[in-house]
Design an enzyme around this catalytic site. Sequence first.
Site, mmCIF file in Angstrom:
data_model
loop_
_atom_site.group_PDB
_atom_site.id
_atom_site.type_symbol
_atom_site.label_atom_id
_atom_site.label_comp_id
_atom_site.label_asym_id
_atom_site.label_seq_id
_atom_site.Cartn_x
_atom_site.Cartn_y
_atom_site.Cartn_z
ATOM 1 N N CYS A 123 11.194 21.984 -42.953
ATOM 2 C CA CYS A 123 10.531 21.160 -44.220
ATOM 3 C C CYS A 123 9.379 21.096 -44.012
ATOM 4 C CB CYS A 123 11.167 20.611 -44.777
ATOM 5 S SG CYS A 123 11.589 19.236 -44.329
ATOM 6 N N PHE A 175 21.643 16.538 -38.769
ATOM 7 C CA PHE A 175 20.401 16.040 -40.521
ATOM 8 C C PHE A 175 21.653 16.928 -41.122
ATOM 9 C CE2 PHE A 175 18.284 18.422 -36.162
ATOM 10 C CZ PHE A 175 17.324 16.933 -36.057
ATOM 11 N N ASN A 235 21.787 10.670 -32.619
ATOM 12 C CA ASN A 235 20.463 11.250 -32.828
ATOM 13 C C ASN A 235 20.923 12.784 -32.776
ATOM 14 O OD1 ASN A 235 18.477 12.390 -31.433
ATOM 15 N ND2 ASN A 235 17.906 10.224 -30.851
ATOM 16 N N ASP A 245 18.680 21.122 -40.060
ATOM 17 C CA ASP A 245 18.302 20.870 -40.903
ATOM 18 C C ASP A 245 17.258 19.554 -41.161
ATOM 19 O OD1 ASP A 245 16.782 20.590 -44.003
ATOM 20 O OD2 ASP A 245 18.305 20.284 -44.995
ATOM 21 N N ASP A 288 24.208 12.803 -38.811
ATOM 22 C CA ASP A 288 22.915 12.191 -38.893
ATOM 23 C C ASP A 288 22.626 10.758 -38.594
ATOM 24 O OD1 ASP A 288 21.397 12.660 -42.094
ATOM 25 O OD2 ASP A 288 21.165 10.756 -40.581
ATOM 26 N N SER A 289 21.354 10.191 -38.030
ATOM 27 C CA SER A 289 21.067 8.638 -37.555
ATOM 28 C C SER A 289 20.926 7.845 -38.311
ATOM 29 C CB SER A 289 20.068 9.310 -36.764
ATOM 30 O OG SER A 289 19.000 9.220 -38.077
#
Length: 424
Positions: free
Chosen positions: A367, A258, A306, A327, A279-280
């Site tokens: 988060c 991520f 993914n 993350d 990252d996607s």
Amino acid sequence: MSAEARSAKADDDAYVYDGLMPLPVVTLSARGADRVKSGHPWVYRSDVRKSSAQPGDLVRVESERGRPLGTALWSSTSQISLRFLGPDDVADEREMFRDRLRAALAFRDTLAIDATAWRAVNAEADRLPGLIVDVYGDPSTPGDSKSRSGQGGRVVVLQTLTQGMDRRLALITDVLVELLAPVGVLARNDPKVRRLEGLAEETVVTFGEVPDVVDVREGPVRYAVDVRLGQKTGLFLDQRENHEAAMRYAHGRGLDAFSYHGGFALRLAARCDAVVALDSSAPAIAQLQANAARNGLANIEARETNVFDELREFEIARQRFDTIVLDPPAFAKNKASVERAAAGYKEINLRALKLLTPYGCLITCSCSSNIDEVMFQDILEHAAADARVTVALVEKRSQARDHPVLLAAPETHYLKCLVLRKLA
Ligand code: SAH
């Protein structure tokens, strides 16, 4: 100011309360009044007994017996009807904004932030609920002269996320221009939460000129930031201090899952032999590659994929990493999704712990404000047990210091970042 000048000013800006008119009054239930006394800045609709307020009004809040409880901003549509500004009357709104913005900026000055992109105002924790202000490309940061900041000056990117703050966008822009002298101010008012306030999702320049790309520095790393289209206001400024912390643990082969623009990967790359970043988002990966090239880092392999699938593939292929960062975006966007979110966090952490070499480090983040630190730690404990690995907790971290938490509002502590070490 004379009475005449005052009323002329009030005509100019109908939204600025100048002390001449009585404020609308909002009356709370006993439960609502108790909540206010506990210091929490939000009052829910179910605790409002009576209100004569219009959308975004500055209001006087009272108990059912007419005891004054403070001053707040009213929302006509959100479940959160009131956001408190404080226990006292606000005699002059412009003065109030100037005082609070000045205090927020003075505090950031004391933090010795090693970056030219930082958060100037963090809503509730700066007593400006519903307002976010970020500064990009700050030429006043030591070592970054005006010319080196690329676009020739700082850009302010703000978000007015409630009716109360949105109505005062022009006033807030004015005061920020006075205090920060930016080349431009951009209202990045595209977050979905604005729908709850009946506000449009839009991005508008409210002062000067805002370049498409702003050059910034975070520690030793240079970034090109698209403040109009990048996620959040362009960068994940809340992770700045965690990016640096992660670097201290980095060794061997690194994985940044991520990754977005490489906040972690670009720091890991300085210490690791090689880093894989996932990252996607295709634009995020393209920007990460550009950032890596710009910083002369040739040991990062960035892939659009993914993460859930990729971690499974790594496991099947018996890949191993010495340093892993997780993350993900907030999996628990609301209370109803907490259980599913917990399963998601458990899955990626379980797989990461399996992929880690003995004595490897996992820097793992959440988060989601709906998953608190205790719950997150519990999820990690279960992930470790299911992966049959023993881990030590090395560090508990949070959002960067320019994103402080309001102690009375635990929801404002949304970012958890735990450093775990896998034991052999
Ligand atoms: N680590 C970054 C911030 C990451 S934000 C930093 O420190 O700057 C979360 C990122 O996860 C976003 O860039 C989003 O595009 C990406 N993302 C969301 N779901 C994903 C998935 N299933 N697989 C891979 N990336 C995903």
